[in-house]
Design a protein around this motif. Structure first.
Motif, PDB file in Angstrom:
ATOM      1  N   LEU A 197       0.846  -1.217   0.052  1.00  0.00           N
ATOM      2  CA  LEU A 197       0.178  -0.061  -0.135  1.00  0.00           C
ATOM      3  C   LEU A 197       0.857   1.348  -0.016  1.00  0.00           C
ATOM      4  O   LEU A 197       0.720   2.260  -0.824  1.00  0.00           O
ATOM      5  CB  LEU A 197      -0.895  -0.036   1.119  1.00  0.00           C
ATOM      6  CG  LEU A 197      -1.915   1.083   1.476  1.00  0.00           C
ATOM      7  CD1 LEU A 197      -2.908   1.181   0.388  1.00  0.00           C
ATOM      8  CD2 LEU A 197      -2.626   0.908   2.815  1.00  0.00           C
ATOM      9  N   PHE A 198       1.718   1.218   0.763  1.00  0.00           N
ATOM     10  CA  PHE A 198       2.631   2.565   1.124  1.00  0.00           C
ATOM     11  C   PHE A 198       3.881   2.329   0.078  1.00  0.00           C
ATOM     12  O   PHE A 198       4.419   3.733  -0.165  1.00  0.00           O
ATOM     13  CB  PHE A 198       2.987   2.693   2.481  1.00  0.00           C
ATOM     14  CG  PHE A 198       1.839   3.091   3.255  1.00  0.00           C
ATOM     15  CD1 PHE A 198       1.569   4.506   3.432  1.00  0.00           C
ATOM     16  CD2 PHE A 198       1.039   2.348   3.995  1.00  0.00           C
ATOM     17  CE1 PHE A 198       0.551   4.865   4.295  1.00  0.00           C
ATOM     18  CE2 PHE A 198       0.103   2.668   4.558  1.00  0.00           C
ATOM     19  CZ  PHE A 198      -0.445   3.928   4.768  1.00  0.00           C
ATOM     20  N   GLN A 199       4.304   1.303  -0.675  1.00  0.00           N
ATOM     21  CA  GLN A 199       5.305   1.637  -1.769  1.00  0.00           C
ATOM     22  C   GLN A 199       4.518   2.163  -3.007  1.00  0.00           C
ATOM     23  O   GLN A 199       5.095   3.110  -3.454  1.00  0.00           O
ATOM     24  CB  GLN A 199       5.668   0.111  -2.026  1.00  0.00           C
ATOM     25  CG  GLN A 199       6.676  -0.518  -1.155  1.00  0.00           C
ATOM     26  CD  GLN A 199       6.990  -1.951  -1.458  1.00  0.00           C
ATOM     27  OE1 GLN A 199       6.223  -2.486  -2.094  1.00  0.00           O
ATOM     28  NE2 GLN A 199       7.805  -2.446  -0.597  1.00  0.00           N
ATOM     29  N   GLY A 200       3.207   1.943  -3.051  1.00  0.00           N
ATOM     30  CA  GLY A 200       2.230   2.636  -4.110  1.00  0.00           C
ATOM     31  C   GLY A 200       2.345   4.275  -3.760  1.00  0.00           C
ATOM     32  O   GLY A 200       2.505   5.157  -4.789  1.00  0.00           O
ATOM     33  N   VAL A 201       2.322   4.633  -2.423  1.00  0.00           N
ATOM     34  CA  VAL A 201       2.247   5.752  -2.192  1.00  0.00           C
ATOM     35  C   VAL A 201       3.617   6.638  -2.499  1.00  0.00           C
ATOM     36  O   VAL A 201       3.571   7.697  -3.021  1.00  0.00           O
ATOM     37  CB  VAL A 201       1.910   6.318  -0.745  1.00  0.00           C
ATOM     38  CG1 VAL A 201       2.249   7.477  -0.221  1.00  0.00           C
ATOM     39  CG2 VAL A 201       0.427   5.887  -0.386  1.00  0.00           C
ATOM     40  N   GLY A 202       4.856   5.839  -2.270  1.00  0.00           N
ATOM     41  CA  GLY A 202       6.025   6.254  -2.432  1.00  0.00           C
ATOM     42  C   GLY A 202       6.174   6.732  -4.024  1.00  0.00           C
ATOM     43  O   GLY A 202       6.895   7.686  -4.534  1.00  0.00           O
ATOM     44  N   ARG A 203       5.773   5.759  -4.849  1.00  0.00           N
ATOM     45  CA  ARG A 203       5.726   5.862  -6.220  1.00  0.00           C
ATOM     46  C   ARG A 203       5.169   7.247  -6.680  1.00  0.00           C
ATOM     47  O   ARG A 203       5.610   7.880  -7.358  1.00  0.00           O
ATOM     48  CB  ARG A 203       5.367   4.686  -6.906  1.00  0.00           C
ATOM     49  CG  ARG A 203       6.271   3.467  -6.791  1.00  0.00           C
ATOM     50  CD  ARG A 203       5.811   2.685  -7.842  1.00  0.00           C
ATOM     51  NE  ARG A 203       4.656   1.689  -7.359  1.00  0.00           N
ATOM     52  CZ  ARG A 203       4.589   0.667  -6.510  1.00  0.00           C
ATOM     53  NH1 ARG A 203       5.946   0.100  -6.141  1.00  0.00           N
ATOM     54  NH2 ARG A 203       3.423   0.110  -6.030  1.00  0.00           N
ATOM     55  N   SER A 204       3.902   7.382  -6.014  1.00  0.00           N
ATOM     56  CA  SER A 204       3.074   8.946  -6.420  1.00  0.00           C
ATOM     57  C   SER A 204       3.864  10.007  -6.140  1.00  0.00           C
ATOM     58  O   SER A 204       3.586  11.084  -6.628  1.00  0.00           O
ATOM     59  CB  SER A 204       1.700   8.731  -5.764  1.00  0.00           C
ATOM     60  OG  SER A 204       1.904   8.915  -4.443  1.00  0.00           O
ATOM     61  N   LEU A 205       4.848   9.908  -4.878  1.00  0.00           N
ATOM     62  CA  LEU A 205       5.549  10.949  -4.602  1.00  0.00           C
ATOM     63  C   LEU A 205       6.416  11.499  -5.802  1.00  0.00           C
ATOM     64  O   LEU A 205       7.000  12.728  -5.592  1.00  0.00           O
ATOM     65  CB  LEU A 205       6.368  10.914  -3.428  1.00  0.00           C
ATOM     66  CG  LEU A 205       5.657  10.620  -2.088  1.00  0.00           C
ATOM     67  CD1 LEU A 205       6.420  10.231  -0.940  1.00  0.00           C
ATOM     68  CD2 LEU A 205       4.633  11.851  -1.693  1.00  0.00           C
ATOM     69  N   GLY A 206       6.689  10.613  -6.705  1.00  0.00           N
ATOM     70  CA  GLY A 206       7.714  10.971  -7.664  1.00  0.00           C
ATOM     71  C   GLY A 206       6.981  11.954  -8.739  1.00  0.00           C
ATOM     72  O   GLY A 206       7.665  12.740  -9.514  1.00  0.00           O
ATOM     73  N   ASP A 207       5.874  12.358  -8.392  1.00  0.00           N
ATOM     74  CA  ASP A 207       4.922  13.322  -9.501  1.00  0.00           C
ATOM     75  C   ASP A 207       5.191  14.537  -8.995  1.00  0.00           C
ATOM     76  O   ASP A 207       4.436  14.891  -7.912  1.00  0.00           O
ATOM     77  CB  ASP A 207       3.525  12.901  -9.500  1.00  0.00           C
ATOM     78  CG  ASP A 207       2.603  13.680 -10.425  1.00  0.00           C
ATOM     79  OD1 ASP A 207       3.371  14.672 -10.821  1.00  0.00           O
ATOM     80  OD2 ASP A 207       1.461  13.495 -10.317  1.00  0.00           O
ATOM     81  N   GLU A 208       6.189  15.220  -9.154  1.00  0.00           N
ATOM     82  CA  GLU A 208       6.586  16.484  -8.587  1.00  0.00           C
ATOM     83  C   GLU A 208       5.611  17.586  -9.241  1.00  0.00           C
ATOM     84  O   GLU A 208       5.794  18.952  -9.050  1.00  0.00           O
ATOM     85  CB  GLU A 208       7.976  16.928  -8.666  1.00  0.00           C
ATOM     86  CG  GLU A 208       8.863  15.999  -8.071  1.00  0.00           C
ATOM     87  CD  GLU A 208      10.599  16.208  -8.041  1.00  0.00           C
ATOM     88  OE1 GLU A 208      10.635  17.156  -8.518  1.00  0.00           O
ATOM     89  OE2 GLU A 208      11.182  15.385  -7.336  1.00  0.00           O
ATOM     90  N   GLY A 209       4.745  17.271 -10.273  1.00  0.00           N
ATOM     91  CA  GLY A 209       3.826  18.257 -10.775  1.00  0.00           C
ATOM     92  C   GLY A 209       2.548  18.492  -9.936  1.00  0.00           C
ATOM     93  O   GLY A 209       1.916  19.640 -10.227  1.00  0.00           O
ATOM     94  N   ARG A 210       2.549  17.624  -8.822  1.00  0.00           N
ATOM     95  CA  ARG A 210       1.458  18.094  -7.865  1.00  0.00           C
ATOM     96  C   ARG A 210       2.222  18.113  -6.333  1.00  0.00           C
ATOM     97  O   ARG A 210       2.950  17.395  -5.911  1.00  0.00           O
ATOM     98  CB  ARG A 210       0.416  16.634  -7.736  1.00  0.00           C
ATOM     99  CG  ARG A 210      -0.285  16.474  -9.014  1.00  0.00           C
ATOM    100  CD  ARG A 210      -1.294  15.449  -8.776  1.00  0.00           C
ATOM    101  NE  ARG A 210      -0.824  14.091  -8.840  1.00  0.00           N
ATOM    102  CZ  ARG A 210      -1.336  12.947  -8.816  1.00  0.00           C
ATOM    103  NH1 ARG A 210      -2.602  12.988  -8.247  1.00  0.00           N
ATOM    104  NH2 ARG A 210      -0.697  11.912  -8.619  1.00  0.00           N
ATOM    105  N   SER A 211       1.590  19.233  -5.862  1.00  0.00           N
ATOM    106  CA  SER A 211       2.018  19.339  -4.366  1.00  0.00           C
ATOM    107  C   SER A 211       1.649  18.283  -3.522  1.00  0.00           C
ATOM    108  O   SER A 211       0.827  17.446  -3.647  1.00  0.00           O
ATOM    109  CB  SER A 211       1.293  20.759  -3.808  1.00  0.00           C
ATOM    110  OG  SER A 211       0.033  20.562  -3.752  1.00  0.00           O
ATOM    111  N   LEU A 212       2.488  18.164  -2.391  1.00  0.00           N
ATOM    112  CA  LEU A 212       2.094  17.333  -1.350  1.00  0.00           C
ATOM    113  C   LEU A 212       0.578  17.264  -1.064  1.00  0.00           C
ATOM    114  O   LEU A 212      -0.167  16.248  -0.706  1.00  0.00           O
ATOM    115  CB  LEU A 212       2.775  17.359  -0.047  1.00  0.00           C
ATOM    116  CG  LEU A 212       4.298  16.879  -0.460  1.00  0.00           C
ATOM    117  CD1 LEU A 212       5.224  17.158   0.745  1.00  0.00           C
ATOM    118  CD2 LEU A 212       4.708  15.587  -0.887  1.00  0.00           C
ATOM    119  N   ALA A 213       0.093  18.530  -0.834  1.00  0.00           N
ATOM    120  CA  ALA A 213      -1.409  18.704  -0.143  1.00  0.00           C
ATOM    121  C   ALA A 213      -2.436  18.462  -1.439  1.00  0.00           C
ATOM    122  O   ALA A 213      -3.316  17.652  -0.938  1.00  0.00           O
ATOM    123  CB  ALA A 213      -1.817  20.248   0.088  1.00  0.00           C
TER     124      ALA A 213
END
Length: 254
Positions: A197-213
């Motif tokens: 579940l959280f490895q998937g979240v980690g991969r989404s963090l690579g999308d720097e076009g979207r802020s964390l919020a």
């Protein structure tokens, strides 16, 4: 830099050596202190370019760039009396120890750079904060996943405080898995699912076009499960408490 020394071969020292040497066509020569003898011996037997020196002074003498990775409270014992000749570069991984203090201990005016490498540098997959920027030091960490130079030690301390949240994140995941076990899910199944579940979240963090919020907003629907947990557990009081802990840690680091 072709000759790198590391004084204090713990988990981060090991990760740096592996990141520099594993699969590298032209790895640098790496000179290790005898401190952390078992790890140093393992690394020298694994990589031809890695050698264990007789003492810390030998590390300094043979290296162009010296990484100091001892525990902060061991700094006096490990570093007092070392001779650091002109032409060397010192990289300090000592949390809460400023550049001026380290210069006093080493009695040197060579360039001193602070850095915060994390264990994923072993896979060359982690950005390392540095202060101040130095071309040779930043180039070293670019090889290990990237360098993030910051302007001054006040800003550097903020990033150092942020690293203090890592084990809290792991404990949060362990608590989720433990809750699932309490509901009758086998431990190995709960562990596997939480990791996935959280490895998937980690991969989404690579999308720097979207802020964390924005990432948070994109992963929940109005009145949905994610919104319910976020608003009832991670509420304003919880957020303020976390900010207070970080404020206190930052004050100690500075």
């Amino acid at each position: 830099m072709k000759r790198i020394g590391i004084i204090g071969v713990g988990e981060i020292g090991r990760a740096i050596v592996v990141g520099l040497c594993e699969g590298a066509e032209e790895p640098p020569e790496v000179f290790l202190s005898p401190r952390g003898a078992r790890t140093a011996a393992e690394l020298s037997s694994s990589y031809e370019s890695v050698r264990v020196c007789a003492d810390n002074q030998a590390v300094v003498d043979r290296a162009e760039l010296v990484i100091i990775a001892v525990r902060p409270y061991d700094r006096q014992e490990a570093l007092t009396g070392l001779r650091v000749d002109p032409g060397k570069i010192v990289v300090s991984l000592l949390a809460g120890v400023g550049i001026d203090e380290l210069r006093r201990i080493l009695a040197t005016d060579v360039p001193v750079v602070r850095a915060i490498p994390l264990p994923p540098v072993r896979e060359r997959d982690s950005v390392t904060v540095t202060c101040p920027s130095h071309p040779d030091v930043d180039a070293l960490f670019e090889r290990l996943g990237g360098a993030l130079p910051v302007e001054d030690e006040a800003a550097f301390s903020v990033f150092s405080a942020l690293t203090g949240t890592l084990t809290t994140h792991y404990s949060y995941l362990a608590t989720l898995a433990s809750w699932a076990v309490g509901q009758g899910v086998p431990a190995e199944v709960a562990d596997r699912y939480v990791r996935s579940l959280f490895q998937g979240v980690g991969r989404s963090l690579g999308d720097e076009g979207r802020s964390l919020a924005q990432l948070a907003a994109d992963h929940e629907t109005p009145n949905g499960s994610n919104e319910r947990v976020r608003t009832t557990w991670f509420n304003d009081a919880n957020s303020e408490a976390l900010g207070k802990v970080l404020d206190d840690l930052l004050a100690r680091l500075r």
